[in-house]
Design an enzyme around this catalytic site. Structure first.
Site, PDB file in Angstrom:
ATOM      1  N   HIS A  56       0.826  -1.209   0.000  1.00 63.61           N
ATOM      2  CA  HIS A  56       0.000   0.000   0.000  1.00 63.61           C
ATOM      3  C   HIS A  56       0.865   1.266   0.000  1.00 63.61           C
ATOM      4  O   HIS A  56       0.375   2.348   0.311  1.00 63.61           O
ATOM      5  CB  HIS A  56      -0.899   0.039   1.242  1.00 63.61           C
ATOM      6  CG  HIS A  56      -1.766  -1.154   1.408  1.00 63.61           C
ATOM      7  ND1 HIS A  56      -2.683  -1.537   0.463  1.00 63.61           N
ATOM      8  CD2 HIS A  56      -1.850  -2.069   2.413  1.00 63.61           C
ATOM      9  CE1 HIS A  56      -3.316  -2.640   0.884  1.00 63.61           C
ATOM     10  NE2 HIS A  56      -2.820  -2.981   2.061  1.00 63.61           N
ATOM     11  N   HIS A 215      -7.078  -4.480  -1.065  1.00 65.13           N
ATOM     12  CA  HIS A 215      -6.360  -5.731  -1.352  1.00 65.13           C
ATOM     13  C   HIS A 215      -6.978  -6.426  -2.542  1.00 65.13           C
ATOM     14  O   HIS A 215      -6.759  -7.610  -2.769  1.00 65.13           O
ATOM     15  CB  HIS A 215      -6.412  -6.667  -0.145  1.00 65.13           C
ATOM     16  CG  HIS A 215      -6.054  -6.010   1.139  1.00 65.13           C
ATOM     17  ND1 HIS A 215      -6.990  -5.423   1.954  1.00 65.13           N
ATOM     18  CD2 HIS A 215      -4.859  -5.817   1.722  1.00 65.13           C
ATOM     19  CE1 HIS A 215      -6.369  -4.892   2.999  1.00 65.13           C
ATOM     20  NE2 HIS A 215      -5.079  -5.120   2.884  1.00 65.13           N
TER      21      HIS A 215
END
Lengths: 327, 327
Positions: A56, A215
């Site tokens: 991320h 995700h």
């Protein structure tokens, strides 16, 4: 799988080595690469620690530095860090005023940060972020997911921590900022976790995933690719439908990693005009890749309410690898 | 084509509207969207103007602001801006000390900036950047291409302009920085120009384009995908083979738009160690998407020589949408 890597097993360690070398004026890598911490700690300050699965970036290690985090614990890609990482980080950066954990609402993360909180000798408080309005529960979460709004919580609570506020004040502020923050995302393509070697999900050439998680978890529904305006219509309606009332706000248009800046600014344009029609005045803006999903194409919109105090804390100086202003 | 857009014809205009709204504290959009300029000009300063085809964001408009450019002229995607754009920009930001054009070495850009220089009433000097060591001539260029090193020239000359140096000094400095700067890129995927609707080139699942240009132009050769270390070996050898001698340098690892930060930092790690083995000390670093090719996956390495003066100018405060430090 097309990636600039040497081996699946060393992606994270080599990347962390590069990160800490590139930003050695701000951060230091902890022993066994368990955490990234500020090179210099500020006496008397509550320590802010976050972390989560890698992939991320710049969240979270890119937000370590003056005005934001004191340490970040990177797990493997899309995998929670282990409690020993947070314990080691707390030992390294707690200088007596206690530690605030900022945790995105995923079961693995919440469990591991909770375990660390119980096992460490530090005084701990925890803020759990859950800003994603797309779905109420998801693959990895009970309750809403914590997504891009997390970096807004980190910025605002980070600024308050620099002012010397105590742990309980910061916990309350973090909860308040989180409760005034809403996000929703859309994916045009999947991403590929290096260790998996193949895309997390598949989308046809004319499809998008509306409400996708960071995700690649499913969102609200898979639909035909729509125009930027139609996407902004749906996202802004979902966000403002959940965040009642008019007023000032931060608008964050966050790229997931594979979408060009041109498109992010175009989405910003579409989102801003729609928010202002609903009485939300965009008085602070951020556009770019801040909370990514590897190379996923798509973006999220985050709207975070501002009052005078929160605006002042947002504007306060910050000096991290990925966010820097005022100093 | 999967993009967050409304119509191919309005991508640039909507994106510029979003950009100027998001950064209205720093920039203003000129009439007919011919240029992006600083909201506030500095009396007595030489004006720096750059520009080029869009699709490389944040280059150039993202570098308008204190310490870098005074204006940037955005062409359509991968298409030179027209002379009237540069003329209008010069009229808007020249406050009597003259104008320095910073132009990437592509035939269309050089021709149009030259025409603008002849037609405007301003005193003009031109720095042409040509930092790409991959090929000697290419699809759009006679001589080497100007690529990511351009933003280093803009930063360093921009800092010198803030100090009040005159036009000829700045021209000489820009040429000097360009002559000490070398880049090379690699593409793992193509990019898609909105108006074209299909990828600029195609690569097999196991191929990469070594030495690619920032418009997807061919590089040195198309080869099987290699490890990050092997890619760094070749790029560092090409750069250092052309940039003789040891010493201090800036290392810029520039993402082309579709490559995650994790991979860029991994490449930074690989490149840095190889440079240091060759006696080049990396004393300044920049890692991120600065000179992109829409959503192309891949990156470039840029090495730029530092002496005491150039290091001081690199470190000087900068306040633009995409690069900000020291203020």
């Amino acid at each position: 799988m097309k990636k600039l890597i040497n081996s699946v097993d060393t992606v994270l360690s080599e990347s962390l080595d590069g990160f800490s070398a590139a930003h050695s004026d701000i951060v230091t890598l902890g022993p066994e690469r368990k955490f990234v911490r500020r090179a210099t700690l500020k006496p008397g300050k509550v320590a802010l620690i976050s972390g989560g699965g890698s992939g991320h970036e710049p969240l979270h290690a890119g937000f370590v530095g003056h005005g934001m985090l004191d340490a970040a614990c990177p797990g493997q890609v899309f995998t929670s860090p282990t409690p020993d990482q947070m314990i080691a980080a707390a030992e390294a950066v707690d200088i007596g005023a206690g530690v605030l954990f900022i945790v995105k609402n995923y079961e693995g993360d919440v469990m591991n940060f909770d375990m660390a909180a119980e096992m460490t000798g530090s005084e701990i408080a925890i803020v759990v972020t859950d800003d994603d309005v797309a779905v109420e529960t998801s693959t990895f979460s009970t309750g809403r997911r914590g997504v891009a709004g997390t970096m807004i919580v980190e910025k605002i609570v980070g600024a308050a921590a620099e002012e010397g506020r105590n742990l309980q004040d910061l916990k309350a502020l973090g909860d308040r900022v989180n409760s005034g923050t809403r996000s929703m995302g859309v994916a045009l393509t999947s991403c590929t976790v290096p260790a998996a070697g193949s895309p997390t999900f598949t989308l046809a050439d004319d499809e998008m995933e509306m409400g996708v998680g960071i995700h690649g978890e499913p969102g609200r529904r898979r639909v035909k690719l729509a125009s930027a305006d139609a996407i902004a219509d749906e996202m802004v309606a979902a966000i403002t439908g959940d965040l009642n009332g008019a007023g000032d706000a931060i608008l964050l248009v966050n790229g997931f990693g594979g979408t060009p800046a041109m498109e992010l600014y175009l989405m910003y344009n579409a989102a801003r005009s729609r928010l202002e029609k609903r009485g939300i005045r965009v008085s602070r803006s951020l556009v770019g890749n801040y909370v990514t999903s590897l190379e996923m194409a798509g973006c999220s919109l985050t709207v975070s309410r501002l009052d005078a105090e929160i605006a002042r804390l947002w504007d306060a100086p910050v000096h991290t690898p990925a966010l820097r202003w005022g100093m």
